[in-house]
Design an enzyme around this catalytic site. Structure first.
Site, PDB file in Angstrom:
ATOM      1  N   LYS A  55       0.792  -1.233   0.000  1.00  0.00           N
ATOM      2  CA  LYS A  55       0.000   0.000   0.000  1.00  0.00           C
ATOM      3  C   LYS A  55       0.825   1.285   0.000  1.00  0.00           C
ATOM      4  CE  LYS A  55      -3.336  -1.317  -0.632  1.00  0.00           C
ATOM      5  NZ  LYS A  55      -3.650  -2.164  -1.832  1.00  0.00           N
ATOM      6  N   HIS A 116       7.047  -7.188  -2.572  1.00  0.00           N
ATOM      7  CA  HIS A 116       6.866  -6.526  -1.269  1.00  0.00           C
ATOM      8  C   HIS A 116       7.867  -7.085  -0.255  1.00  0.00           C
ATOM      9  CE1 HIS A 116       3.230  -4.520  -2.425  1.00  0.00           C
ATOM     10  NE2 HIS A 116       2.434  -5.557  -2.387  1.00  0.00           N
ATOM     11  N   SER A 146      -4.621   2.312   4.623  1.00  0.00           N
ATOM     12  CA  SER A 146      -4.858   1.739   3.296  1.00  0.00           C
ATOM     13  C   SER A 146      -4.840   0.204   3.367  1.00  0.00           C
ATOM     14  CB  SER A 146      -3.785   2.251   2.333  1.00  0.00           C
ATOM     15  OG  SER A 146      -3.980   1.739   1.044  1.00  0.00           O
TER      16      SER A 146
HETATM   17  S1  PPS Z   1      -0.563  -3.046  -3.310  1.00  0.00           S
HETATM   18  O1  PPS Z   1      -1.754  -3.911  -3.125  1.00  0.00           O
HETATM   19  O2  PPS Z   1       0.367  -3.162  -2.167  1.00  0.00           O
HETATM   20  O3  PPS Z   1       0.108  -3.261  -4.577  1.00  0.00           O
HETATM   21  O4  PPS Z   1      -1.162  -1.586  -3.246  1.00  0.00           O
HETATM   22  P1  PPS Z   1      -0.402  -0.238  -3.646  1.00  0.00           P
HETATM   23  O5  PPS Z   1      -0.540  -0.024  -5.092  1.00  0.00           O
HETATM   24  O6  PPS Z   1       0.945  -0.200  -3.043  1.00  0.00           O
HETATM   25  O7  PPS Z   1      -1.221   0.853  -2.849  1.00  0.00           O
HETATM   26  C1  PPS Z   1      -2.530   1.260  -3.154  1.00  0.00           C
HETATM   27  C2  PPS Z   1      -2.650   2.647  -2.580  1.00  0.00           C
HETATM   28  O8  PPS Z   1      -2.010   3.578  -3.466  1.00  0.00           O
HETATM   29  C3  PPS Z   1      -2.970   4.506  -3.939  1.00  0.00           C
HETATM   30  N1  PPS Z   1      -2.673   4.891  -5.320  1.00  0.00           N
HETATM   31  C4  PPS Z   1      -2.385   6.152  -5.683  1.00  0.00           C
HETATM   32  N2  PPS Z   1      -2.257   7.280  -4.952  1.00  0.00           N
HETATM   33  C5  PPS Z   1      -1.981   8.427  -5.632  1.00  0.00           C
HETATM   34  N3  PPS Z   1      -1.839   8.487  -6.976  1.00  0.00           N
HETATM   35  C6  PPS Z   1      -1.954   7.374  -7.739  1.00  0.00           C
HETATM   36  N4  PPS Z   1      -1.820   7.439  -9.048  1.00  0.00           N
HETATM   37  C7  PPS Z   1      -2.242   6.134  -7.077  1.00  0.00           C
HETATM   38  N5  PPS Z   1      -2.421   4.851  -7.503  1.00  0.00           N
HETATM   39  C8  PPS Z   1      -2.678   4.117  -6.417  1.00  0.00           C
HETATM   40  C9  PPS Z   1      -4.285   3.766  -3.810  1.00  0.00           C
HETATM   41  O9  PPS Z   1      -5.373   4.647  -3.867  1.00  0.00           O
HETATM   42  C10 PPS Z   1      -4.099   3.106  -2.451  1.00  0.00           C
HETATM   43  O10 PPS Z   1      -4.090   4.051  -1.386  1.00  0.00           O
HETATM   44  P2  PPS Z   1      -5.379   4.443  -0.528  1.00  0.00           P
HETATM   45  O11 PPS Z   1      -4.874   5.335   0.550  1.00  0.00           O
HETATM   46  O12 PPS Z   1      -5.966   3.178   0.002  1.00  0.00           O
HETATM   47  O13 PPS Z   1      -6.284   5.157  -1.469  1.00  0.00           O
END
Ligand code: PPS
Length: 303
Positions: A55, A116, A146
């Protein structure tokens, strides 16, 4: 590349399976089941590892890296869902679907690989081949929030319990991929002896063009200013949340039920303020200071 056809997984042995411990780190059972394969993975010198604690902005940096690799070519980046374009090293959800490693082995070089894993669990061959690793870290409080919502909707992760129960498990490192604190410290230290670029979610949010430029430089790519601008726009939260090749809506609900919570949920810095109680915040800050005391990493929004 065709998207993988996912079979229905109503009877998956991984649905809500408790984590398993591998070398003192909690991992999803599906990763623990293929651990021997992961450990023996053979890296190539031009492989690029994309490393995050869950996340922390994995999908975001995957989209950026893919766009940089294709010099902002929109159509190429729509060729497949993000989990097929940049496979997940330790992923395995059942014998009828390819493992992350099988997908990686079919990729042309240079291969880009998501993981990860904490530093100490990375297969040795990555360091024998002197591979580069692009690490993205996100402040722990937003990661925790998240991750909680993600557990609610991702049915191949253990039951999260209540918010308070999940808070406690996260603080104790009793969640998949282990302690956020150890993960960040391990990768921060790795920078001094490996080719590691360490970025922060909060910096990408604040100045995406500047951070994309760092990514391009690290990947040995020279991109025009307008290409950087285009990548910043295409990898923005609003564009990615509506892009089926980036928002995980191509997975069956048996894996991710987005009616419970969206994968692209809020994408903000500071959402923890809507979740933490005063007592949780005090406990968190005390533990953060203790755990991170000997580490020079600075998160702008840590406390
Ligand atoms: S995972 O399952 O670990 O691969 O998830 P990961 O992609 O690391 O994390 C998902 C969170 O990143 C946010 N996210 C973004 N934030 C800002 N800009 C962009 N472009 C973006 N893409 C993904 C996503 O909304 C999740 O965070 P939260 O706080 O839950 O919204």
């Amino acid at each position: 590349m065709d998207p993988i056809q996912h079979p229905d997984l109503p009877d998956s042995p991984f649905t809500r399976a408790p984590f398993e411990v591998v070398d003192n780190v909690a991992l999803p059972r599906w990763s623990a089941d293929i651990w021997e394969m992961v450990e023996k993975f053979q890296a190539k010198p031009d492989d690029l590892l994309i490393v995050t604690y869950p996340k922390a902005g994995t999908t975001w940096i995957q989209e950026i890296v893919d766009q940089v690799n294709w010099s902002g070519d929109v159509e190429s980046c729509k060729r497949a869902p993000i989990y097929d374009r940049i496979p997940f090293l330790e992923y395995f959800v059942g014998p009828t679907m390819p493992t992350g490693i099988e997908l990686i082995e079919k990729m042309p070089s240079p291969r880009m690989i998501k993981t990860h894993l904490p530093f100490q669990l990375i297969p040795k061959s990555f360091w024998e081949q002197d591979c580069k690793a692009l690490v993205v870290a996100r402040n722990a409080k937003d990661c925790l929030v998240s991750y909680y919502h993600f557990h609610r909707m991702c049915l191949i992760l253990p039951e999260p319990g209540t918010w308070q129960e999940f808070f406690q498990k996260f603080m104790d490192g009793q969640v998949c991929w282990g302690s956020w604190f150890d993960h960040v410290k391990g990768w921060w230290e790795a920078m001094s002896h490996h080719r590691v670029l360490f970025l922060f979610y909060e910096d990408i949010k604040e100045n995406p063009r500047q951070e994309i430029l760092k990514v391009a430089k690290f990947m040995g790519k020279v991109l025009e200013e307008e290409v950087i601008e285009k990548i910043a726009q295409l990898s923005s939260f609003n564009v990615m949340k509506d892009n089926p090749m980036a928002n995980y809506t191509t997975l069956p609900v048996e894996i991710m039920n987005q009616n419970i919570s969206r994968f692209m949920r809020k994408g903000q810095v500071g959402d923890w303020k809507n979740h933490f109680t005063v007592a949780q915040n005090a406990e968190f800050d005390e533990q953060y200071e203790r755990q991170m005391a000997n580490c020079s990493v600075k998160f702008r929004n840590a406390l």
